[in-house]
Motif scaffolding. Structure first.
Motif, mmCIF file in Angstrom:
data_model
loop_
_atom_site.group_PDB
_atom_site.id
_atom_site.type_symbol
_atom_site.label_atom_id
_atom_site.label_comp_id
_atom_site.label_asym_id
_atom_site.label_seq_id
_atom_site.Cartn_x
_atom_site.Cartn_y
_atom_site.Cartn_z
ATOM 1 N N SER A 8 11.315 61.809 1.905
ATOM 2 C CA SER A 8 12.181 62.375 0.861
ATOM 3 C C SER A 8 13.235 61.346 0.491
ATOM 4 N N VAL A 9 13.460 61.198 -0.793
ATOM 5 C CA VAL A 9 14.415 60.209 -1.293
ATOM 6 C C VAL A 9 15.440 60.918 -2.162
ATOM 7 N N PHE A 10 16.714 60.610 -1.913
ATOM 8 C CA PHE A 10 17.788 61.189 -2.728
ATOM 9 C C PHE A 10 17.923 60.352 -4.001
ATOM 10 N N ASP A 12 19.704 60.125 -8.024
ATOM 11 C CA ASP A 12 20.700 60.639 -8.943
ATOM 12 C C ASP A 12 19.996 61.294 -10.117
ATOM 13 N N ILE A 45 15.565 65.494 -5.317
ATOM 14 C CA ILE A 45 14.968 65.035 -4.069
ATOM 15 C C ILE A 45 13.501 64.752 -4.371
ATOM 16 N N SER A 64 19.130 50.483 -0.108
ATOM 17 C CA SER A 64 20.265 51.414 -0.025
ATOM 18 C C SER A 64 19.941 52.846 -0.432
ATOM 19 N N ALA A 66 18.986 56.702 0.286
ATOM 20 C CA ALA A 66 19.022 57.655 1.396
ATOM 21 C C ALA A 66 17.617 58.223 1.521
ATOM 22 N N VAL A 67 17.063 58.107 2.714
ATOM 23 C CA VAL A 67 15.664 58.470 2.925
ATOM 24 C C VAL A 67 15.571 59.296 4.197
ATOM 25 N N THR A 68 14.732 60.320 4.176
ATOM 26 C CA THR A 68 14.474 61.036 5.419
ATOM 27 C C THR A 68 12.980 61.333 5.507
ATOM 28 N N MET B 376 26.712 60.925 -0.916
ATOM 29 C CA MET B 376 26.120 61.749 0.131
ATOM 30 C C MET B 376 25.953 60.923 1.409
ATOM 31 N N PRO B 378 23.681 59.641 4.140
ATOM 32 C CA PRO B 378 22.231 59.474 4.312
ATOM 33 C C PRO B 378 21.716 60.121 5.594
ATOM 34 N N LEU B 381 20.579 63.736 4.884
ATOM 35 C CA LEU B 381 19.624 64.049 3.824
ATOM 36 C C LEU B 381 18.584 65.027 4.356
ATOM 37 N N ASP B 383 15.013 67.347 3.122
ATOM 38 C CA ASP B 383 14.008 67.441 2.052
ATOM 39 C C ASP B 383 14.154 68.746 1.281
ATOM 40 N N PRO B 413 24.176 59.262 -4.932
ATOM 41 C CA PRO B 413 23.530 58.411 -3.920
ATOM 42 C C PRO B 413 24.525 57.487 -3.214
ATOM 43 N N PRO B 414 24.179 57.062 -1.981
ATOM 44 C CA PRO B 414 25.034 56.110 -1.264
ATOM 45 C C PRO B 414 25.220 54.851 -2.106
#
Lengths: 144, 435
Positions: A8-10, A12, A45, A64, A66-68, B376, B378, B381, B383, B413-414
């Motif tokens: 998952s990637v945040f 904008d 997301i 840079s 944000a990834v989960t 945010m 990271p 985060l 899903d 985003p960061p």
């Protein structure tokens, strides 16, 4: 364990944000197997299943983002009426809570694949196996 | 080894200091009255003559100077020495349309640099130190002030100016800088970049930082201290009175000692102008009693703070001012409530976010709106969209508790909020466009 890793990637909620992510993945030679974008008015997301999860995560983090990584279930069912309904009935009967799902295409034109995000992977996987639903491994998906 | 740059002054008894201040004040008022027609007019209007000022006790009789006076008198109207005796100007950025140009004689520069030297010695600086100055150089007082103070102390001085952060870190690691001087937001950014470049605090020799020129919170102090492995000290000053070094923090880190042999502080009620006793919050007012070229009397700084004569463990007897609690330039009045960016910063750090944010204030259908964009975390985060929206709601709730008004929080985003290499831009107020 048949769990598949989803990235998952945040992002904008602004023009060109998705294009930037795709550009990065393209430059790293990553191929996407499945994708869904959940968006709010502030942010999105982006959820993806990639052919090389580790490389995709590394590339995104280096830039840079944000990834989960979340473990999800992936299934393959025949492309005919009522098949998804059967899957949902199985999960419902077992009391598995479904967070979200999205479809993706595999290599066969007679089946369709789904990513399923539930609150309890182990319980859901057992239920699906008992119900005769084919589950895909990360390797299966990478080789599609 | 002495912990003071000028022990006689820094540890002077209250009575002796009052006596020194009184002598200097009487002479300064006479100097200004005779050489600055603009201020003479203000005194005449108030019916005050230099003879009425016999000691510090008479200070309250003098008229105030405000930023508006500085604008009216721009550029030469408050100059008290012939140009032939002036050797330098410094200036504010003028971003609010109120540029201030301050003049210095050679002696003014000496006094200013000595004030900065006191600040450097107070954080443990000696001639053995390597002092990296990354305040802007040029018209801005930060670079030249600390540069001069560092020379006086005898530190090896690195006149880096701000910007080019990777180069800053390269010099820091290669030359073993021990003292860092810059704005707190830039210090935070240097810390962030240091770790990103794969270094740890073991790779640098920094022991102390002198950070000023913008408001910062205790939470930010802790963040910077952790990230750079140092003690972080505050320094206060304004171009109008000289620049940094008007007041400086000592080892106790509980407020800044004012160099009151040069600057007499007062706290006033900003609405009535009435002088308030020590310990009460009000607007800080300074009278420069040693400056020759640009000697401002009773200059209203617009900074809100508290003065204290409580005994300090460092041994200095110089009066202490608290960190400014706000500045009217930063203070936003939103739906009638006073809001300071520092309050929002406090909430962010408490909730595990970086102090990188942008506040947007606007007016929609005659109602003020406040939107806070927050980078945010990271690590947090998820899903699931609902989890992320829950984070926005939790932040908005915490801000509501702190501010008393309901902001809209937007996670971004960061690293998407522009980092500052000088004074950070924290607020965009679009209401002015409608007026």
């Amino acid at each position: 364990m048949t769990n598949v890793r989803q990235i998952s990637v945040f992002v904008d909620n602004k023009p060109n944000q998705l294009a930037e992510v795709m550009q990065l993945l393209k430059n790293s030679g990553i191929n996407l197997r499945a994708l869904s974008l959940a968006d709010t008015k502030d942010f999105g997301i982006l959820r993806i299943i990639a052919n090389d999860t580790d490389k995709a995560v590394k590339t995104l983090k280096e830039n840079s983002y944000a990834v989960t990584v979340t473990e999800i279930l992936a299934i393959s069912i025949p492309d005919s009426p009522g098949q998804l309904s059967r899957v949902l009935d199985i999960l419902g009967a077992e009391g598995v809570n479904l967070e979200y799902l999205y479809a993706f295409t595999g290599t066969s034109d007679r089946s369709v694949s789904f990513v399923i995000r539930v609150d309890d992977n182990a319980h859901a996987a057992d239920s699906l196996t008992k119900g005769g639903i084919i589950q895909l491994t990360e390797n299966d998906i990478a080789e599609m | 080894m002495s912990n003071y740059w000028n022990e006689e002054i820094e540890c002077m008894s209250y009575e002796d200091m009052r006596k020194l201040q009184s002598e200097r004040l009487v002479a300064q008022v006479k100097h200004v009255y005779e050489n600055v027609p603009y201020y003479k007019n203000l005194m005449d209007e108030k019916g005050v003559t230099p003879d009425d000022i016999q000691s510090v006790d008479d200070l309250h009789k003098l008229p105030f100077l405000t930023k508006a006076d500085l604008r009216d008198a721009y550029p030469y109207g408050l100059l008290a020495k012939p140009l032939s005796e002036c050797v330098r100007i410094q200036s504010t950025s003028g971003t609010t349309g109120k540029r201030v140009v301050a003049f210095y004689t050679q002696n003014d520069i000496e006094l200013w640099e000595n004030c900065c030297a006191r600040a450097i010695v107070a954080v443990g600086g000696t001639k053995e130190d390597v002092c990296q100055v990354c305040y802007g150089y040029g018209l801005f007082t930060g670079g030249p002030g600390l540069n001069g103070g560092s020379h006086k102390v005898g530190c090896l001085t690195l006149p880096m100016s701000s910007g080019n952060t990777e180069r800053q870190i390269q010099f820091m690691t290669d030359l073993g800088s021990t003292i860092l001087c810059c704005t707190p937001s830039y210090a935070a950014y240097i810390g962030e970049t240091l770790h990103e470049m794969g270094y740890t605090t073991d790779d640098i020799k920094l022991k102390a930082g002198i950070f000023g020129a913008e408001p910062w919170t205790e939470e930010m102090r802790h963040e910077i201290e952790k990230s750079l492995g140092i003690k972080a000290y505050d320094i206060y000053g304004l171009t109008e009175t000289s620049g940094p070094g008007v007041a400086f923090e000592c080892s106790e880190q509980t407020g800044m000692h004012i160099n009151e042999d040069n600057f007499i502080p007062e706290i006033i009620n900003p609405d009535t102008g009435e002088v308030l006793p020590d310990g009460e919050v009000g607007e800080l007012v300074f009278t420069s009693i040693t400056k020759e070229a640009f000697p401002l009397l009773r200059y209203r700084t617009r900074d809100l703070c508290v003065l204290s004569r409580k005994k300090c463990s460092c041994g200095r007897t110089l009066i202490k001012m608290s960190k400014p609690m706000g500045r009217s330039d930063d203070m936003m009045i939103i739906r009638g409530v006073n809001v300071f960016p520092s309050q929002i910063e406090t909430v962010l750090i408490e909730q595990g976010y970086t102090p990188n944010y942008l506040i947007e204030v606007d007016r929609v259908n005659n109602t003020d709106t406040i939107d806070v964009n927050v980078e945010m975390n990271p690590e947090q985060l998820s899903d699931k969209v609902k989890d992320m929206q829950q984070q926005e709601r939790a932040l908005a709730e915490a801000m509501k508790t702190m501010l008393g008004i309901n902001p809209k929080v937007h996670l971004v985003p960061p690293k998407s909020i522009t980092r500052s290499e000088g004074k950070a831009v924290r607020v965009i107020d679009r209401r002015k466009l409608h007026d």
